[in-house]
Design a protein around this motif. Sequence first.
Motif, PDB file in Angstrom:
ATOM      1  N   LYS A   1       0.835  -1.188   0.000  1.00 35.90           N
ATOM      2  CA  LYS A   1       0.000   0.000   0.000  1.00 35.90           C
ATOM      3  C   LYS A   1       0.880   1.253   0.000  1.00 35.90           C
ATOM      4  O   LYS A   1       1.758   1.420   0.840  1.00 35.90           O
ATOM      5  N   GLY A   2       0.669   2.111  -0.992  1.00 37.02           N
ATOM      6  CA  GLY A   2       1.438   3.351  -1.100  1.00 37.02           C
ATOM      7  C   GLY A   2       2.707   3.231  -1.915  1.00 37.02           C
ATOM      8  O   GLY A   2       3.399   4.239  -2.143  1.00 37.02           O
ATOM      9  N   ALA A   3       3.042   2.023  -2.381  1.00 36.35           N
ATOM     10  CA  ALA A   3       4.245   1.864  -3.200  1.00 36.35           C
ATOM     11  C   ALA A   3       4.068   2.597  -4.527  1.00 36.35           C
ATOM     12  O   ALA A   3       2.985   2.619  -5.111  1.00 36.35           O
ATOM     13  N   ARG A   4       5.134   3.202  -5.009  1.00 32.78           N
ATOM     14  CA  ARG A   4       5.094   4.004  -6.240  1.00 32.78           C
ATOM     15  C   ARG A   4       5.711   3.206  -7.379  1.00 32.78           C
ATOM     16  O   ARG A   4       6.862   2.772  -7.296  1.00 32.78           O
ATOM     17  N   ILE A   5       4.946   3.033  -8.439  1.00 34.58           N
ATOM     18  CA  ILE A   5       5.368   2.215  -9.578  1.00 34.58           C
ATOM     19  C   ILE A   5       5.459   3.091 -10.823  1.00 34.58           C
ATOM     20  O   ILE A   5       4.524   3.834 -11.146  1.00 34.58           O
ATOM     21  N   GLY A   6       6.575   2.989 -11.527  1.00 29.76           N
ATOM     22  CA  GLY A   6       6.758   3.736 -12.777  1.00 29.76           C
ATOM     23  C   GLY A   6       6.583   2.824 -13.979  1.00 29.76           C
ATOM     24  O   GLY A   6       7.251   1.782 -14.080  1.00 29.76           O
ATOM     25  N   TRP A   7       5.697   3.177 -14.892  1.00 30.79           N
ATOM     26  CA  TRP A   7       5.433   2.392 -16.102  1.00 30.79           C
ATOM     27  C   TRP A   7       6.209   3.002 -17.266  1.00 30.79           C
ATOM     28  O   TRP A   7       5.938   4.116 -17.706  1.00 30.79           O
ATOM     29  N   LEU A   8       7.198   2.260 -17.747  1.00 30.95           N
ATOM     30  CA  LEU A   8       8.044   2.745 -18.833  1.00 30.95           C
ATOM     31  C   LEU A   8       7.421   2.504 -20.205  1.00 30.95           C
ATOM     32  O   LEU A   8       7.781   3.177 -21.183  1.00 30.95           O
ATOM     33  N   GLY A   9       6.509   1.529 -20.290  1.00 31.58           N
ATOM     34  CA  GLY A   9       5.799   1.271 -21.538  1.00 31.58           C
ATOM     35  C   GLY A   9       6.730   0.951 -22.693  1.00 31.58           C
ATOM     36  O   GLY A   9       7.563   0.048 -22.619  1.00 31.58           O
ATOM     37  N   ASN A  10       6.600   1.730 -23.764  1.00 30.76           N
ATOM     38  CA  ASN A  10       7.496   1.549 -24.927  1.00 30.76           C
ATOM     39  C   ASN A  10       8.447   2.733 -25.080  1.00 30.76           C
ATOM     40  O   ASN A  10       8.895   3.033 -26.168  1.00 30.76           O
ATOM     41  N   TYR A  11       8.759   3.370 -23.951  1.00 33.62           N
ATOM     42  CA  TYR A  11       9.626   4.549 -23.950  1.00 33.62           C
ATOM     43  C   TYR A  11       9.068   5.625 -24.889  1.00 33.62           C
ATOM     44  O   TYR A  11       9.781   6.153 -25.760  1.00 33.62           O
ATOM     45  N   ASP A  12       7.784   5.945 -24.695  1.00 36.25           N
ATOM     46  CA  ASP A  12       7.120   6.998 -25.492  1.00 36.25           C
ATOM     47  C   ASP A  12       7.227   6.763 -26.989  1.00 36.25           C
ATOM     48  O   ASP A  12       7.490   7.685 -27.766  1.00 36.25           O
ATOM     49  N   GLY A  13       7.020   5.512 -27.396  1.00 31.44           N
ATOM     50  CA  GLY A  13       7.009   5.197 -28.817  1.00 31.44           C
ATOM     51  C   GLY A  13       8.349   4.829 -29.401  1.00 31.44           C
ATOM     52  O   GLY A  13       8.431   4.486 -30.592  1.00 31.44           O
ATOM     53  N   TYR A  14       9.408   4.876 -28.612  1.00 34.20           N
ATOM     54  CA  TYR A  14      10.727   4.528 -29.143  1.00 34.20           C
ATOM     55  C   TYR A  14      10.786   3.060 -29.557  1.00 34.20           C
ATOM     56  O   TYR A  14      11.309   2.720 -30.626  1.00 34.20           O
ATOM     57  N   LEU A  15      10.284   2.164 -28.709  1.00 34.13           N
ATOM     58  CA  LEU A  15      10.357   0.740 -28.992  1.00 34.13           C
ATOM     59  C   LEU A  15       9.150   0.277 -29.799  1.00 34.13           C
ATOM     60  O   LEU A  15       8.012   0.575 -29.443  1.00 34.13           O
ATOM     61  N   PRO A  16       9.350  -0.462 -30.888  1.00 35.33           N
ATOM     62  CA  PRO A  16       8.222  -1.088 -31.576  1.00 35.33           C
ATOM     63  C   PRO A  16       7.759  -2.316 -30.791  1.00 35.33           C
ATOM     64  O   PRO A  16       8.541  -3.245 -30.571  1.00 35.33           O
ATOM     65  N   ILE A  17       6.533  -2.300 -30.343  1.00 29.64           N
ATOM     66  CA  ILE A  17       5.981  -3.402 -29.566  1.00 29.64           C
ATOM     67  C   ILE A  17       4.603  -3.740 -30.130  1.00 29.64           C
ATOM     68  O   ILE A  17       3.791  -2.834 -30.374  1.00 29.64           O
ATOM     69  N   GLU A  18       4.342  -5.028 -30.330  1.00 28.74           N
ATOM     70  CA  GLU A  18       3.052  -5.429 -30.859  1.00 28.74           C
ATOM     71  C   GLU A  18       1.916  -4.904 -29.986  1.00 28.74           C
ATOM     72  O   GLU A  18       2.012  -4.894 -28.752  1.00 28.74           O
ATOM     73  N   GLU A  19       0.852  -4.470 -30.630  1.00 29.87           N
ATOM     74  CA  GLU A  19      -0.233  -3.810 -29.924  1.00 29.87           C
ATOM     75  C   GLU A  19      -0.817  -4.669 -28.801  1.00 29.87           C
ATOM     76  O   GLU A  19      -1.059  -4.174 -27.698  1.00 29.87           O
ATOM     77  N   GLU A  20      -1.021  -5.957 -29.072  1.00 25.11           N
ATOM     78  CA  GLU A  20      -1.648  -6.797 -28.046  1.00 25.11           C
ATOM     79  C   GLU A  20      -0.720  -7.050 -26.868  1.00 25.11           C
ATOM     80  O   GLU A  20      -1.182  -7.269 -25.745  1.00 25.11           O
TER      81      GLU A  20
ATOM     82  N   LYS B   1      18.042   8.007 -10.801  1.00 25.73           N
ATOM     83  CA  LYS B   1      17.231   9.202 -10.548  1.00 25.73           C
ATOM     84  C   LYS B   1      15.742   8.865 -10.578  1.00 25.73           C
ATOM     85  O   LYS B   1      14.959   9.415  -9.797  1.00 25.73           O
ATOM     86  N   LEU B   2      15.340   7.963 -11.479  1.00 28.29           N
ATOM     87  CA  LEU B   2      13.939   7.535 -11.490  1.00 28.29           C
ATOM     88  C   LEU B   2      13.557   6.863 -10.177  1.00 28.29           C
ATOM     89  O   LEU B   2      12.430   7.012  -9.693  1.00 28.29           O
ATOM     90  N   PHE B   3      14.501   6.137  -9.604  1.00 29.39           N
ATOM     91  CA  PHE B   3      14.205   5.447  -8.348  1.00 29.39           C
ATOM     92  C   PHE B   3      14.135   6.411  -7.161  1.00 29.39           C
ATOM     93  O   PHE B   3      13.760   5.995  -6.060  1.00 29.39           O
ATOM     94  N   GLU B   4      14.460   7.653  -7.353  1.00 28.98           N
ATOM     95  CA  GLU B   4      14.213   8.657  -6.320  1.00 28.98           C
ATOM     96  C   GLU B   4      12.719   9.006  -6.266  1.00 28.98           C
ATOM     97  O   GLU B   4      12.219   9.484  -5.253  1.00 28.98           O
ATOM     98  N   GLN B   5      12.026   8.747  -7.374  1.00 24.78           N
ATOM     99  CA  GLN B   5      10.597   9.040  -7.461  1.00 24.78           C
ATOM    100  C   GLN B   5       9.734   7.778  -7.357  1.00 24.78           C
ATOM    101  O   GLN B   5       8.618   7.826  -6.837  1.00 24.78           O
TER     102      GLN B   5
END
Length: 482
Positions: free
Chosen positions: A260-279, A374-378
Amino acid sequence: MHQLVTLDALALSAAIRSKEVSCREVMQAYLEHIEKMNPHVNAIVSLRPPEELLDEAKRADQLLAQGRYLGWMHGMPQAPKDLASCKGLPTSKGSPLSSMAPDQSDATCVARVRDAGAIFIGKTNVSEFGLGSNSYNPLFGVTRNAYDFSRIAGGSSGGAGAALAMRMLPVADGSDMMGSLRNPAAFNNVYGFRPTQGRVPYGSGGELFLQQLSTEGPMGRTVADVARLFATQAGYDPQCPLSSDTDVTGDAAQLKRDFKGARIGWLGNYDGYLPIEEEVMVLCEAALSDFADIGCTVEQCRPDYPMEKLWETWLVHRQWLVGGNLSVYFADPARRGLLKPEAQWEVESGQYLTAADVFRASMARSDWYRAIHKLFEQFDYLLLPSAQMFPFDVATKWPRNVAGREMDTYHRWMEVVIGPTLAGLPAMSVPVGFGANGLPMGMQIIGPSRDDRGVLQLAYALEGLRPWSAQAPLAVIDALSR
């Protein structure tokens, strides 16, 4: 299918220790199951004669009768990855250039599993010299996916991933340079954990100082099994100078934690940098709600770092290390032709690197670590897909196109895994469900350096909510067992 092969590793361990079942019965059940299953997936190679293994299992029972218990893996069948030395078995590395003579000693992580009581039945199949995330080689052929025999199992620990999913091993080891524990775990609906660099001693043969990309680690069908095997593998070894101590325990009770209260960062596809299949993205994004359900807050984020530079940095480090490792074969024209084209390309590319190139790449890698730190500071933990596409056809060596984008190297389709590797961080692939094609997918949980316990705890909390790995290909196994 025999009930014994359906037990998770810790349950099997408890049954053996309490003498509810004999080690010989366990070995007999596994050997019969492997005989039926392995021809369909080609996951276990160099299998030892059954009579030898049954004799070893009988001796393990005799030890128990005498009150001598070797450890939690007492009498359990195991098959180390075919890149790790195991006394009495050949280590082919999937190459005709390797000696097929039995090894005379164990790699450190194999020795620790042996000391815990395991019986080694053979090896798990790999890609040639561990290169590429598709476990095929000219000696043993390709390993197939447990959920669709026409698809790949991933790699280079593809044999381990498929063997686990098909219940041919209770737990498995692997190694990970470019996702080789994470990719096959995602492709076969199991868990694969790449520990913090140094947590599991690497080696102890060969070069001991420069190699800081690959690490050995555990795979399993439950997080508790993974944690227990990790505790067995991990810890300082004076023969491996870059190894470190660990406070991770194999006690499942210590995996419980309130997030409870843990902070999780979602990197996804790095704002479109990585090509990843939609599904793939759809499945991973749907799983973000599971983190919210256990009390976490999830936000999208991106490191302050040019991602194309990270790929260039990766190429230098990989070509430098792979080129050095395989240069002895490449230098001999008679043996060079026995290397697959991708391996030859790695060596050829590495020959053009200068000391300045390697130093600049190391500086760039250092900057990447600082950006992630630095991301792990947030955020407490970060998330990424485990792969950019679903398992592809076994006739394909590597995909030339992902999500409409051309791949310029044989391994760029797995670019999503290089970030944790270059930063030396703990990263675990956890199952996130199945696509419309019936194929599984996974997502990486990435923790700060040395927070291996936290990554395992977060995976354990998710498993309690969504036990995807329980949805093994049992319908396929049952049909083949009849």
